[in-house]
Each structure stands twice: as C-alpha cells, then as structure tokens.
Scaffold this active site. Structure first.
Site, PDB file in Angstrom:
ATOM      1  N   ARG A  16       0.855  -1.185   0.000  1.00 14.25           N
ATOM      2  CA  ARG A  16       0.000   0.000   0.000  1.00 14.25           C
ATOM      3  C   ARG A  16       0.889   1.233   0.000  1.00 14.25           C
ATOM      4  O   ARG A  16       1.942   1.243   0.639  1.00 14.25           O
ATOM      5  CB  ARG A  16      -0.865   0.034   1.265  1.00 14.25           C
ATOM      6  CG  ARG A  16      -1.963  -0.972   1.309  1.00 14.25           C
ATOM      7  CD  ARG A  16      -2.842  -0.753   2.530  1.00 14.25           C
ATOM      8  NE  ARG A  16      -2.184  -1.075   3.763  1.00 14.25           N
ATOM      9  CZ  ARG A  16      -1.669  -0.194   4.609  1.00 14.25           C
ATOM     10  NH1 ARG A  16      -1.755   1.107   4.360  1.00 14.25           N
ATOM     11  NH2 ARG A  16      -1.088  -0.585   5.719  1.00 14.25           N
TER      12      ARG A  16
ATOM     13  N   TYR B  49      -1.342  -3.749  -6.716  1.00 19.67           N
ATOM     14  CA  TYR B  49      -1.024  -4.542  -5.522  1.00 19.67           C
ATOM     15  C   TYR B  49      -2.027  -4.360  -4.378  1.00 19.67           C
ATOM     16  O   TYR B  49      -2.387  -3.229  -4.029  1.00 19.67           O
ATOM     17  CB  TYR B  49       0.377  -4.180  -5.005  1.00 19.67           C
ATOM     18  CG  TYR B  49       0.996  -5.294  -4.179  1.00 19.67           C
ATOM     19  CD1 TYR B  49       1.763  -6.286  -4.787  1.00 19.67           C
ATOM     20  CD2 TYR B  49       0.779  -5.392  -2.815  1.00 19.67           C
ATOM     21  CE1 TYR B  49       2.307  -7.334  -4.054  1.00 19.67           C
ATOM     22  CE2 TYR B  49       1.314  -6.437  -2.062  1.00 19.67           C
ATOM     23  CZ  TYR B  49       2.087  -7.399  -2.687  1.00 19.67           C
ATOM     24  OH  TYR B  49       2.620  -8.440  -1.962  1.00 19.67           O
TER      25      TYR B  49
ATOM     26  N   LYS C  33      -9.314  -2.329   1.967  1.00 17.10           N
ATOM     27  CA  LYS C  33      -9.081  -1.107   2.753  1.00 17.10           C
ATOM     28  C   LYS C  33      -9.927   0.071   2.256  1.00 17.10           C
ATOM     29  O   LYS C  33     -10.423   0.872   3.054  1.00 17.10           O
ATOM     30  CB  LYS C  33      -7.603  -0.726   2.699  1.00 17.10           C
ATOM     31  CG  LYS C  33      -6.677  -1.817   3.169  1.00 17.10           C
ATOM     32  CD  LYS C  33      -6.926  -2.166   4.609  1.00 17.10           C
ATOM     33  CE  LYS C  33      -5.952  -3.217   5.083  1.00 17.10           C
ATOM     34  NZ  LYS C  33      -6.176  -3.574   6.483  1.00 17.10           N
TER      35      LYS C  33
ATOM     36  N   HIS D 122     -10.635  -1.649  11.898  1.00 22.70           N
ATOM     37  CA  HIS D 122      -9.498  -2.481  11.466  1.00 22.70           C
ATOM     38  C   HIS D 122      -9.270  -3.542  12.546  1.00 22.70           C
ATOM     39  O   HIS D 122      -8.300  -3.468  13.302  1.00 22.70           O
ATOM     40  CB  HIS D 122      -8.273  -1.563  11.304  1.00 22.70           C
ATOM     41  CG  HIS D 122      -7.110  -2.203  10.618  1.00 22.70           C
ATOM     42  ND1 HIS D 122      -5.827  -1.722  10.747  1.00 22.70           N
ATOM     43  CD2 HIS D 122      -7.025  -3.263   9.786  1.00 22.70           C
ATOM     44  CE1 HIS D 122      -5.008  -2.464  10.015  1.00 22.70           C
ATOM     45  NE2 HIS D 122      -5.704  -3.400   9.428  1.00 22.70           N
TER      46      HIS D 122
ATOM     47  N   SER E 146      -1.021  -2.683  11.083  1.00 22.32           N
ATOM     48  CA  SER E 146      -0.613  -3.682  10.092  1.00 22.32           C
ATOM     49  C   SER E 146       0.664  -4.373  10.551  1.00 22.32           C
ATOM     50  O   SER E 146       1.561  -3.733  11.103  1.00 22.32           O
ATOM     51  CB  SER E 146      -0.357  -3.005   8.744  1.00 22.32           C
ATOM     52  OG  SER E 146      -1.475  -2.244   8.373  1.00 22.32           O
TER      53      SER E 146
ATOM     54  N   CYS F 247       1.232  -6.504  12.962  1.00 23.47           N
ATOM     55  CA  CYS F 247       1.446  -6.662  14.412  1.00 23.47           C
ATOM     56  C   CYS F 247       0.776  -7.936  14.932  1.00 23.47           C
ATOM     57  O   CYS F 247       0.517  -8.065  16.127  1.00 23.47           O
ATOM     58  CB  CYS F 247       0.917  -5.462  15.174  1.00 23.47           C
ATOM     59  SG  CYS F 247       1.983  -4.017  15.052  1.00 23.47           S
ATOM     60  N   GLY F 248       0.420  -8.848  14.023  1.00 24.79           N
ATOM     61  CA  GLY F 248      -0.050 -10.160  14.477  1.00 24.79           C
ATOM     62  C   GLY F 248      -1.558 -10.338  14.539  1.00 24.79           C
ATOM     63  O   GLY F 248      -2.035 -11.211  15.267  1.00 24.79           O
TER      64      GLY F 248
ATOM     65  N   THR G 114      -3.554 -11.536  12.162  1.00 21.76           N
ATOM     66  CA  THR G 114      -3.928 -12.836  11.593  1.00 21.76           C
ATOM     67  C   THR G 114      -3.550 -13.960  12.565  1.00 21.76           C
ATOM     68  O   THR G 114      -4.291 -14.926  12.723  1.00 21.76           O
ATOM     69  CB  THR G 114      -3.282 -13.022  10.209  1.00 21.76           C
ATOM     70  OG1 THR G 114      -3.661 -11.904   9.397  1.00 21.76           O
ATOM     71  CG2 THR G 114      -3.738 -14.300   9.533  1.00 21.76           C
TER      72      THR G 114
ATOM     73  N   ASP H   3      -9.149  -9.100   9.735  1.00 27.12           N
ATOM     74  CA  ASP H   3      -8.679  -7.745   9.385  1.00 27.12           C
ATOM     75  C   ASP H   3      -9.727  -6.641   9.561  1.00 27.12           C
ATOM     76  O   ASP H   3      -9.367  -5.532   9.912  1.00 27.12           O
ATOM     77  CB  ASP H   3      -8.187  -7.753   7.928  1.00 27.12           C
ATOM     78  CG  ASP H   3      -7.318  -6.551   7.589  1.00 27.12           C
ATOM     79  OD1 ASP H   3      -6.481  -6.169   8.429  1.00 27.12           O
ATOM     80  OD2 ASP H   3      -7.480  -5.983   6.499  1.00 27.12           O
TER      81      ASP H   3
ATOM     82  N   ARG I 147       2.371 -11.787   0.071  1.00 27.28           N
ATOM     83  CA  ARG I 147       1.027 -12.043   0.609  1.00 27.28           C
ATOM     84  C   ARG I 147       0.435 -13.342   0.103  1.00 27.28           C
ATOM     85  O   ARG I 147       0.771 -13.793  -0.990  1.00 27.28           O
ATOM     86  CB  ARG I 147       0.090 -10.894   0.179  1.00 27.28           C
ATOM     87  CG  ARG I 147       0.462  -9.527   0.744  1.00 27.28           C
ATOM     88  CD  ARG I 147       0.038  -9.410   2.180  1.00 27.28           C
ATOM     89  NE  ARG I 147       0.379  -8.116   2.749  1.00 27.28           N
ATOM     90  CZ  ARG I 147      -0.382  -7.493   3.653  1.00 27.28           C
ATOM     91  NH1 ARG I 147      -1.500  -8.034   4.076  1.00 27.28           N
ATOM     92  NH2 ARG I 147       0.003  -6.335   4.152  1.00 27.28           N
TER      93      ARG I 147
ATOM     94  N   GLY J  16       0.278 -18.815  21.034  1.00 25.39           N
ATOM     95  CA  GLY J  16      -0.771 -19.534  21.768  1.00 25.39           C
ATOM     96  C   GLY J  16      -0.859 -19.135  23.232  1.00 25.39           C
ATOM     97  O   GLY J  16      -1.909 -19.269  23.866  1.00 25.39           O
TER      98      GLY J  16
HETATM   99  C1  OXD Z   1      -2.783  -4.050   6.140  1.00 23.17           C
HETATM  100  C2  OXD Z   1      -3.412  -5.217   5.501  1.00 23.17           C
HETATM  101  O1  OXD Z   1      -1.818  -3.504   5.590  1.00 23.17           O
HETATM  102  O2  OXD Z   1      -4.299  -5.796   6.121  1.00 23.17           O
HETATM  103  O3  OXD Z   1      -3.259  -3.654   7.211  1.00 23.17           O
HETATM  104  O4  OXD Z   1      -3.062  -5.572   4.364  1.00 23.17           O
HETATM  105 MN    MN Z   2      -4.965  -4.710   7.823  1.00 23.30          MN
END
Ligand code: OXD
Ligand code: MN
Length: 594
Positions: free
Chosen positions: A70, A211, A220, A240, A262, A264-265, A267, A287, A379, A504
C-alpha cells in the site's frame, strides 16, 4: 454476459467509464469457478501466473519491484472541505483531484479488457452488508476479488431490484499501443499512482497500482475508508479489527474484536491455538469488523470479507499453524520464492532454507544471497472457509455479539502486557493513543507512530470526528458496550529479549479478560488502568522467570509521565476539533500520575 443488468445507474456508470478508459472489451464477471479458472489459465499462458505444483489450484505471481505494498503517500481522501478529511489524511479538493485523475484515466485501458465485478461486502442480503461494483483492467485483481469478496449474479439480482452500490474504479494505468507487448505486471510510475476516496459520494478511484489494498478495492478502500464515513453517518462502526470467538472449558462463548496496526499479528491472534488446555478458539475474521447495535442492544460484528490477504513472511507452523493449513490449496501467492521441487519458500517458514530457489524478483537465490527470497510484504490470498478453525457463525448475517475490544501495538518498553480500561471513555482514550514501533509494513516510519484504533491509514473522515463517533457509540451502548483492554505482546528486557512468549500463550491474557467480565478475576488499580497481579493470570504450564512476569506487569509512573508530551503533541494537530472528552481523559491521566 451471462446475466441482464436492469439497474440503470450501473449501466450508465459502466458506459461512461468505457468511453473514458477506452478498453478493447468489457467483461461482466459472474464470480464462478469456471470464470476464475479461465482467467488463471490465460495468465499462466502469458507467464504472469506460475502454477505451484505442490499446492493444488495455487498460483504464484511476481509484482513489479516498485509496486509491492500500500502506498500511504499516494492515498487520498478527497472532500469539498479539508476539515472533513482532517489533519491525518492526504487531502485534495474533490473537483481538483477528479480533474487530475480523469486526464490519467483517459484511454488508460487501451489494449486491455475492462472487467465489471459486482460484489457484496458481508454475507449477501445481510442487513449489515454493502453492495459495490469494481471496474478493473487487471485479471489478477478479478481473481483476488473472487476470493476476498462475494462476487456474482446474486449481487446483480439485488442491484436489479434497485439497491444502491459503491462505485469502485481501478486501473493499473498502463495502456497498450497497438501491437505493443505487455509486461508481466503492468502498473504506473509512483508519481502517477493515486488511491483516491470520495466519501461524500461513496466512490473510489484507484490508478496506477495492481497490488493489495491499492487494487483489491473491497478491502481497505471500501471496507475501511469509505465505510468509516458511512458508519459515522449511519451510526455503526467500521474497524481495522480481527474477530475471534473464545470458548471456555465450560462451553461459554466470548466474542473478541481486536485492532492492531498492520503487521502486528492480527492474523496470528485471529487463528490462535490456545496454549491452555480446555480453551478453544474459532476465527471469524482477521482484518475488518463491521459492527452495528443489534435489537438486543449489544454490538454485533460481521467480517465483511470472504478471504484472508495475509502477510506471508514469518508465517509458520510455530507462529500460525491454522494459516499454514489454510494456504495448502486454492491460494494466490504474491512475491514469494519458488523452490526447485515446485513449492514456495519465504523467510520464517518451518524447515531448512532450500539450497536454491527463484526469488520474488525471478532471480536465482541461495542461502548466501544478500537479499531475501520473499519480499517482506509478500502475501497470500486464501478463502476464509479453508481455515480449519473458521467459526460456524462466520457468515451469520446477524453477526456475533462483541464482549471484548482489544487495542495494542508493538512496544518494546513502557506498555505492560495487559491493561483494562476504567470505563468506555478511558477505553476510547487508550485506543486513540494506540502506538507502535516500525514494522515492515511502514518502511518510512522512524520511532513510535501513533496509530489511533489502528486506523491511521484507513480512516475516511477527520480522525477527531471518528473519536467523537466512538464516544457517542458508547453512550448508545451503555452497560452493553464491550469492555476495553490494551495489550502489548512485544515488550523486551534490557538485553533486548522478548519477555512474553506470545502466540498460543496470548490466551492467558484473553482468559483474564473473560474472567474480568464474569467478575471472577482480580486486578489492581494503577494510574494507566486495571492490571492483573501475577496470581490473577492463568500461567499453568508456562515456564517463565518470575522477574519477567513482574516486568511485564509493571507500570513506571516516571516513564509514563514522559509519554504525556508525545500524546499532547499528537492531539494538538486536531486543535479545537478534538473531543473535550478525550482532552479530559488526558488531564485525568496526568493527575493520576502526579
Ligand atoms: C494491512 C493489511 O496492511 O491488512 O493492514 O493488508
Ligand atoms: Mn490490515
């Protein structure tokens, strides 16, 4: 076209854009597997897509090296008046930006096909969903949208009944002259890239990049920037945030929505495998959360997306086994390395490095190469339904009732493992001062960056109005509002070692939150919020030195006093527009620290 379009606004819009962009052909997408397979086969024949032998129905793409993420510096919020966009957004006056971009769009699809993608964000027909149509000249984007959104004729049926839609226009910005051979990843130079939003008109105009969030416009652009403006006008929330269901050993369900910047974990937390026996987790989204107050007075959340667009490097069976299993098949990978045995490689994957691979730029790579094999922002695009722990309620049109909001960032010092807000207003203050150290997602950032609600790059309105909207949502929700917590998984000791194992084991902080809600867990009051004592945390089975726990749960008033001028400076950019309730929170923190 396999369907008839009787929505006149849609027909008019497509015809106008065809005249402007001058494509060779128009293709109305139906979102079927056959359509996806035909487009992929074409891209394979053209050398754009590489089938990944070891993963069924999976393809690798390599982007242009200048089109890998982005681009916040080329992302715009265009409104009639600057005050509507606020000081944290790149603003251009609506008419001026349209004039610039119309010149760029003129003839921009020559030699290409214009695809029309009707899609729904959220389960089709849910009262919380939104319909949209994306126009694009990139078949790669069509295939990504097929995974990330609900595309197809059911959306056309609703549009034909007269439902409105958000207009999403996208072009890679690389017209072809007659007979000109195409490049593998067409895009425009940086100075011609524009990711533009017109929140007053529900429209998105994206030009020049193919992209991720620049081009997959449901994510987004619509999912957060346009939606945060819609949400403010219509009285709901577009955040978000990942959405997660926790199930206690007794079978009680808790729903969590968590906002982190973005990379920072999010997912990883969305797919957590709890380290405490008896606790289970189900993923609902990784997300974006759209949330509305339901008939029961609670805040209900849906995941408006249908897939995951996750960061690949660092993903492994240690960090996120559920993501690893999600991307075994039917996945698009972008900017990973290809191994000689027909699989993929990226930094942080389990196992030994391959002796040889083809890197994300298409060059030979071996373990002594200076550059990484995969790009740091490589990605995967994968269907959410493939996640082994996807919740049976992930497509529930009514959403799930949220009990817990979590905010957090990446802070190697200062911020403790977990803090509970005193009340809603204090929680809004914690979220408004959410801050993080640089990650691979923000290369141009030095030092701590304030990223309120993890929405800094994604807020389609004046951030001060966004804060005010959150106070007002709290007033409406009253005692049914989610309880607000702040976490930091990333604290380090003086030797630079992580204090907390993360992954975990993060369930231990989450269990404390659930027990706080049930009135079962204790806490001590500190100037920055409620914190657990060591005895309040479930640490069974965790081997961790006592002094580490002590440091993780410590609050040093002197260190916090040093944060105040930074917060004041961040707030000062909003001037008189800053909600008084936020100013009060800062004053109260100051007096608690005295
Ligand atoms: C981000 C994404 O950049 O989810 O936050 O792709
Ligand atoms: Mn995101």
């Amino acid at each position: 076209m396999s369907y008839k379009v009787t929505n006149q606004k849609l027909n008019r819009w497509v015809n106008e854009l065809a005249e402007l962009c001058q494509p060779d052909k128009i293709h109305w997408c139906d979102g079927t597997k056959e359509e996806y397979d035909i487009l992929m086969a074409q891209m394979v024949a053209e050398g754009r897509a590489i089938p990944v032998k070891k993963r069924p129905n999976t393809y690798l793409f390599r982007s242009d090296p200048g089109d890998v993420a982005r681009v916040e510096s080329r992302t715009y919020i265009a409104t009639r008046e600057q005050a509507k966009a606020g000081p944290t957004n790149n603003w251009v006056q609506t008419d001026e930006l349209k004039k610039t971009m119309k010149a760029l769009y003129t003839g921009c699809m020559k030699g290409r096909t214009m695809f029309v993608i009707p899609f729904s964000m959220g389960p089709i027909g849910s009262p919380m969903s939104k319909l949209a149509v994306q126009i694009t000249d990139s078949p790669y984007v069509v295939c990504n949208m097929d995974i990330m959104c609900r595309v197809g004729t059911k959306v056309i049926e609703l549009l034909n009944k007269g439902e409105d839609f958000v207009e999403c226009l996208h072009s890679v910005g690389a017209p072809l002259k007659t007979g000109e051979k195409d490049v593998l990843w067409p895009c425009a130079p940086m100075e011609n890239k524009y990711i533009s939003h017109f929140p007053e008109e529900n429209a998105i105009w994206s030009f020049g990049s193919g992209y991720g969030g620049n081009a997959i416009l449901g994510k987004k652009c619509l999912g957060l920037r346009i939606s945060s403006a819609l949400a403010e006008r219509e009285g709901w929330m577009a955040e978000h945030m990942l959405i997660l269901r926790l199930i206690s050993p007794e079978g009680k369900k808790y729903h969590v929505a968590a906002a982190f910047p973005s990379a920072c974990g999010k997912t990883n937390l969305a797919m957590i495998q709890p380290a405490v026996p008896g606790w289970k987790a189900e993923c609902i989204g990784d997300d974006i959360a759209w949330m509305k107050i339901g008939p029961d007075g609670y805040l209900h959340a849906i995941n408006p997306e249908a897939g995951f667009f996750g960061v690949v490097p660092g993903t492994s069976y240690k960090s996120n086994p559920m993501a690893m299993d999600t991307v075994k098949e039917n996945t698009i990978f972008t900017n990973c390395a290809l191994t000689d045995d027909g699989d993929l490689w990226w930094e942080g994957k389990d196992g030994d490095k391959p002796a040889h691979a083809i890197d994300w730029k298409g060059k030979d790579w071996n373990p002594s190469s200076k550059e990484t094999a995969a790009h740091a922002n490589a990605r995967f695009t994968a269907p959410a339904a493939q996640c082994p722990i996807i919740s049976p309620d992930w497509e529930n049109p009514a959403g799930v009732p949220i009990d817990i909001f979590i905010f957090g960032g990446r802070r190697s010092a200062v911020v403790p493992l977990v803090t509970e807000a005193f009340n809603w207003d204090h929680g809004v203050f914690l979220a408004a001062t959410e801050a993080s150290e640089p990650t691979a997602a923000i290369l141009d950032n030095v030092g701590i960056r304030y990223d309120p609600f993890a929405m800094l790059p994604f807020c389609g309105i004046n951030m001060a109005d966004y804060f005010q909207h959150h106070f007002e949502m709290g007033d409406k929700l009253k005692n049914k509002a989610p309880r607000i917590f702040y976490v930091n998984w990333f604290r380090k000791n003086q030797n630079g070692e992580w204090l907390w194992p993360g992954f975990g084991d993060n369930i231990r902080a989450l269990i404390w939150m659930c027990e706080r809600i049930d009135g079962k867990a204790g806490a001590r009051k500190t100037p920055i919020g409620y914190l657990p004592e060591e005895k309040d945390l479930n640490l069974k089975g965790l081997v961790i030195a006592q002094e580490k726990i002590k440091e993780l749960l410590s609050v040093d008033p002197e260190v916090w006093k040093a944060e105040i001028p930074k917060m004041e400076k961040f707030f000062s950019q909003f001037g008189e527009h800053l909600p008084a309730r936020l100013r009060n929170q800062l004053d109260e923190l100051k007096s608690r620290l005295k």
